[in-house]
Design a protein around this motif. Sequence first.
Motif, PDB file in Angstrom:
ATOM      1  N   GLN A  75       0.808  -1.217   0.000  1.00 11.82           N
ATOM      2  CA  GLN A  75       0.000   0.000   0.000  1.00 11.82           C
ATOM      3  C   GLN A  75       0.842   1.267   0.000  1.00 11.82           C
ATOM      4  N   SER A  76       2.113   1.166   0.411  1.00 10.61           N
ATOM      5  CA  SER A  76       2.946   2.370   0.421  1.00 10.61           C
ATOM      6  C   SER A  76       3.215   2.888  -0.990  1.00 10.61           C
ATOM      7  N   LEU A  77       3.149   2.015  -2.023  1.00 15.37           N
ATOM      8  CA  LEU A  77       3.360   2.470  -3.394  1.00 15.37           C
ATOM      9  C   LEU A  77       2.081   3.034  -3.998  1.00 15.37           C
ATOM     10  N   GLY A  78       0.944   2.499  -3.567  1.00 21.10           N
ATOM     11  CA  GLY A  78      -0.314   2.965  -4.147  1.00 21.10           C
ATOM     12  C   GLY A  78      -0.470   2.460  -5.571  1.00 21.10           C
ATOM     13  N   PRO A  79      -1.648   2.610  -6.171  1.00 19.49           N
ATOM     14  CA  PRO A  79      -1.872   2.136  -7.552  1.00 19.49           C
ATOM     15  C   PRO A  79      -0.910   2.779  -8.548  1.00 19.49           C
ATOM     16  N   GLU A  80      -0.612   4.086  -8.362  1.00 21.43           N
ATOM     17  CA  GLU A  80       0.295   4.757  -9.288  1.00 21.43           C
ATOM     18  C   GLU A  80       1.700   4.182  -9.195  1.00 21.43           C
ATOM     19  N   HIS A 187      19.571  -7.393  -7.324  1.00 20.29           N
ATOM     20  CA  HIS A 187      19.611  -6.067  -7.936  1.00 20.29           C
ATOM     21  C   HIS A 187      18.398  -5.285  -7.453  1.00 20.29           C
ATOM     22  N   ALA A 188      18.445  -3.968  -7.595  1.00 24.56           N
ATOM     23  CA  ALA A 188      17.341  -3.137  -7.107  1.00 24.56           C
ATOM     24  C   ALA A 188      17.020  -2.048  -8.111  1.00 24.56           C
ATOM     25  N   VAL A 189      15.723  -1.856  -8.332  1.00 23.34           N
ATOM     26  CA  VAL A 189      15.224  -0.749  -9.147  1.00 23.34           C
ATOM     27  C   VAL A 189      14.352   0.110  -8.237  1.00 23.34           C
ATOM     28  N   PRO A 190      14.791   1.309  -7.851  1.00 18.31           N
ATOM     29  CA  PRO A 190      14.004   2.119  -6.897  1.00 18.31           C
ATOM     30  C   PRO A 190      12.763   2.712  -7.560  1.00 18.31           C
ATOM     31  N   VAL A 191      11.639   2.545  -6.885  1.00 16.02           N
ATOM     32  CA  VAL A 191      10.385   3.149  -7.328  1.00 16.02           C
ATOM     33  C   VAL A 191       9.697   3.709  -6.096  1.00 16.02           C
ATOM     34  N   ALA A 192       9.467   4.993  -6.054  1.00 19.22           N
ATOM     35  CA  ALA A 192       8.801   5.605  -4.909  1.00 19.22           C
ATOM     36  C   ALA A 192       7.315   5.760  -5.208  1.00 19.22           C
ATOM     37  N   GLY A 193       6.520   5.465  -4.207  1.00 19.95           N
ATOM     38  CA  GLY A 193       5.096   5.719  -4.327  1.00 19.95           C
ATOM     39  C   GLY A 193       4.818   7.199  -4.194  1.00 19.95           C
ATOM     40  N   PRO A 194       3.631   7.618  -4.524  1.00 24.02           N
ATOM     41  CA  PRO A 194       3.306   9.047  -4.378  1.00 24.02           C
ATOM     42  C   PRO A 194       3.268   9.443  -2.915  1.00 24.02           C
ATOM     43  N   ARG A 195       3.648  10.655  -2.653  1.00 22.86           N
ATOM     44  CA  ARG A 195       3.551  11.169  -1.290  1.00 22.86           C
ATOM     45  C   ARG A 195       2.093  11.514  -1.031  1.00 22.86           C
ATOM     46  N   LYS A 196       1.441  10.641  -0.279  1.00 27.06           N
ATOM     47  CA  LYS A 196       0.008  10.789  -0.043  1.00 27.06           C
ATOM     48  C   LYS A 196      -0.237  11.311   1.360  1.00 27.06           C
ATOM     49  N   PRO A 197      -1.361  11.919   1.558  1.00 28.25           N
ATOM     50  CA  PRO A 197      -1.717  12.321   2.929  1.00 28.25           C
ATOM     51  C   PRO A 197      -1.915  11.078   3.784  1.00 28.25           C
ATOM     52  N   GLY A 791       6.446   8.735   0.017  1.00 27.67           N
ATOM     53  CA  GLY A 791       6.896   9.180  -1.287  1.00 27.67           C
ATOM     54  C   GLY A 791       8.402   9.160  -1.433  1.00 27.67           C
ATOM     55  N   THR A 792       9.100   8.322  -0.666  1.00 25.60           N
ATOM     56  CA  THR A 792      10.563   8.247  -0.694  1.00 25.60           C
ATOM     57  C   THR A 792      11.004   6.804  -0.932  1.00 25.60           C
ATOM     58  N   VAL A 793      12.300   6.651  -1.159  1.00 22.86           N
ATOM     59  CA  VAL A 793      12.922   5.341  -1.350  1.00 22.86           C
ATOM     60  C   VAL A 793      13.945   5.126  -0.241  1.00 22.86           C
ATOM     61  N   ASN A 794      13.979   3.914   0.311  1.00 23.17           N
ATOM     62  CA  ASN A 794      14.982   3.577   1.327  1.00 23.17           C
ATOM     63  C   ASN A 794      16.271   3.176   0.601  1.00 23.17           C
TER      64      ASN A 794
END
Length: 874
Positions: A75-80, A187-197, A791-794
């Motif tokens: 859920q942290s990534l969200g649909p987008e 390997h890692a491909v960073p993808v950040a979810g939207p910064r949601k309220p 909305g960030t990547v670790n």
Amino acid sequence: MDWQYPYLLLLIIPALAFLVWAERKSAHPMPASRKRMLLIVRALGVILALAALAGPAKVITSNRRAVVVAVDVSQSLGPEGVKTALQKADSLRASLPGDTEVFNVAFGDETRLLNEPELKDPAAESLAEMQKNHGAQSRYAAAVEYARALFPAGTSRHVVLIGDGHETRGNLVEAARGAALAEVQVHAVPVAGPRKPDVRVRQLVPSQSRLHEGAALKLTVDIESTMDGSGSLKLFENGVEVERRNVSVKAGQALQELFTRHPATRNIYKYRAVLEGFAGDAIPANNEALTLVDVRGRLRLLFVEGDANEAQYLMQAMEKEGIQLELRAPGTIPASPQELSGYDGVILSDVPAHKLGENTMVAIRDYVDKLGGGFIMLGGPNSFGVGGYFRTPIEEVLPVRLKAPDEEEKQSSALALVIDRSGSMSGEKLEMAKSAAIATAEVLTRNDSIGVYAFDSELHVVVPMTRLSSAAAVAGQIAGLTSGGGTNAYPAMSEARNALQRVKAKIKHMILLTDGQTSGTGYESLASQCRAEGMTISTVAIGDGAHVGLLQAIASLGGGQSYTTLDASNITRIFTQDTLIHTGRMIREDAFTPAMSERHPILAGWDKFEPPPLLGYVKTLRKSTAQVPLVTDLGDPLLAHWRFGLGKATAFTSDAKSRWASLWISRWNGFGQFWSQVLRETARPPQGQNMDLRCEMVGDEAKVSVDVLTDAGTRGNEARVTAEVFFVSAESLGAPLKPVQALTLRQSGPGLYAGDFKPEQAGVYLVRAQSGAQMVTAGLVHNPSGEQSLGTVNEPLLREVTQMTGGTYLNQDTKLDLGSAKARRYFELWPTLVIALLCLFIIDAIVRRWEHVTGIWDMAFGGLKSATKTKTAL
């Protein structure tokens, strides 16, 4: 070729040498040619056996490659974010060589394979359903473990993690270590979810996981938010809402709310903090947190106060804090550890050692050492060194030494001991008097003077008044004292007075010890003259026959103390106590403000410790391994604490009553809290006396560890330790605990037993471990969700994992270079060697039993030839 245990091949040479030696020593009547053949067969057999044990394997290399693409759909990534992750996964697959075997998985709270329609349609209903139902957690470690199970044999193995790297369950670093050992590159491909309220409860932390009923329990709720808003925070206790408060959050600012509860009855208390009413909250699943608290019976301590009228201050303060203090007079204390075990701790306040007696002090020491009890000593004019505890079992327990600080030794003193050596003192009385005199010499310093004068009908100078350069030399002179004669103390007291007049010392003191009716007159006049000349006199009466009235008069006129005892073993305590009191080193009665010297749980909640001044304390020295959270203005220990055996001991060198702590009692609101924390930190914890239980999450598993002791210094080995696991769901915390699993813990070290279980549902788990009659409990919380929309990547975690496994962090480009490394596959050769060994065994049997083989041959084929000839003749 590769070997698992190549060092076993080194045994071939000595094994062959043994076979040759055995063949030469053999007396078997076997032809030489057969012996040589048998030796060759057996040598080959030994070589094959050792080679098979060494684990040979043929290394087969290939250019086959396999890639598992793991997409985070939590859920942290969200649909987008999930859509972006699937697009990057598609781009990455397109960049791979055509002969690469590719597997696609999605993970959140669980991991599963993705089918072809889901890969082509990022908006597939199944992915949205997975994010909704199984997206409350991000289990990166579980995804790596799942991926490792998919790889076919003989391929180079690669895992590509596509997501934000914010794991909420498991331990990705540990999973990466296992992957590196298995030659799997991550390997890692960073993808950040939207910064949601999003507003969430990060954790609910109790001040104590185990406590006694009625004690104050503080519950800290940590709240984080990426939005501004207002709502309510509810606290549930065992499923019932007990408190609600309005809270306002601001984006990027942490908020901490503190609840205070006083659990009134013995029970397992389940607490839940829930946020509600925040409009626009994108992840409502992370709006609650759980914790568990084990509440035992009320804390009960034995309180021994020298002045019963002064006990009210501490007792009233502790009653408000939910701590029961049972007041006892010094002579009524239980004299065995078993009787003391009914208490969680023992408090001694301003009680002289001689009123306790040796047996009681030994019982207190064993109660702390072997039964894990708590011990607290408070100061006063009759406590610590001035209470006669020097060289007693109590001093062993205390975290401080009972001698004056070095700077006080510059103040010189002169002490005269006047000891009755008449016939009635023979035996134990005189021996104890000599021990007391020796102990008294040991508490003095090199700047002091001592003289020992004995009397029967006449004066006997045992040790002339002299500077104490060697306590051992004085002890040797005292040891030669014998009994005999009548009783006349006056000549000895007069000589002691003359000796004290001649010596140069700031403090001059005399101690008179007798067990009978002394002859002569003028004692009151002599005492008055001594007092006028700056000397003090104390008296000690032993037994029923002493002239107590006269001795009390002498002490009163001489400005000293009068002691009476029926037990000769108390003499040493009385002598050392009186010496330290009257030499003036041990007590300082000046106002001072305590200072915090080091952090300690006793002072939890006080960033600055600023109480009113105290008006006095007893001087001591810290022991090397003790902790001293509070000191006086001169740096002397005020509050000292340490572990002693299985228990704990605390020393507070001032008092908790009106003499020195009057300002604390009248002006300080923290008086009750301070003493509550001191007693709770020192008292025996609410668990088994010889067992301790810990539960913690390691990855996705809950690790259970139990320490078992048989006594203070011996760990319990080969014990049978079992554990039961109970559970209550996060949605029904008021429901009773439901048993879910039984464990038999295995021994993993000296006295250490371990086991594990896997929490499946969000809620509270209670673990109850038992070994014999001992039982302990501990709680484990499995919170519903840790997801957040930051909305960030670790990035630090993902980079660490890729570097650890030799993988690539694909920050800009999604083109993955698999490199030219060839995959290795091992073909085990030991089964073939075992078959060959079996064949050699058959050959060995044939060679050894050649006569039997030829006999069977002749029987079989000889009979066949005869039958053929007969048939031909016919």
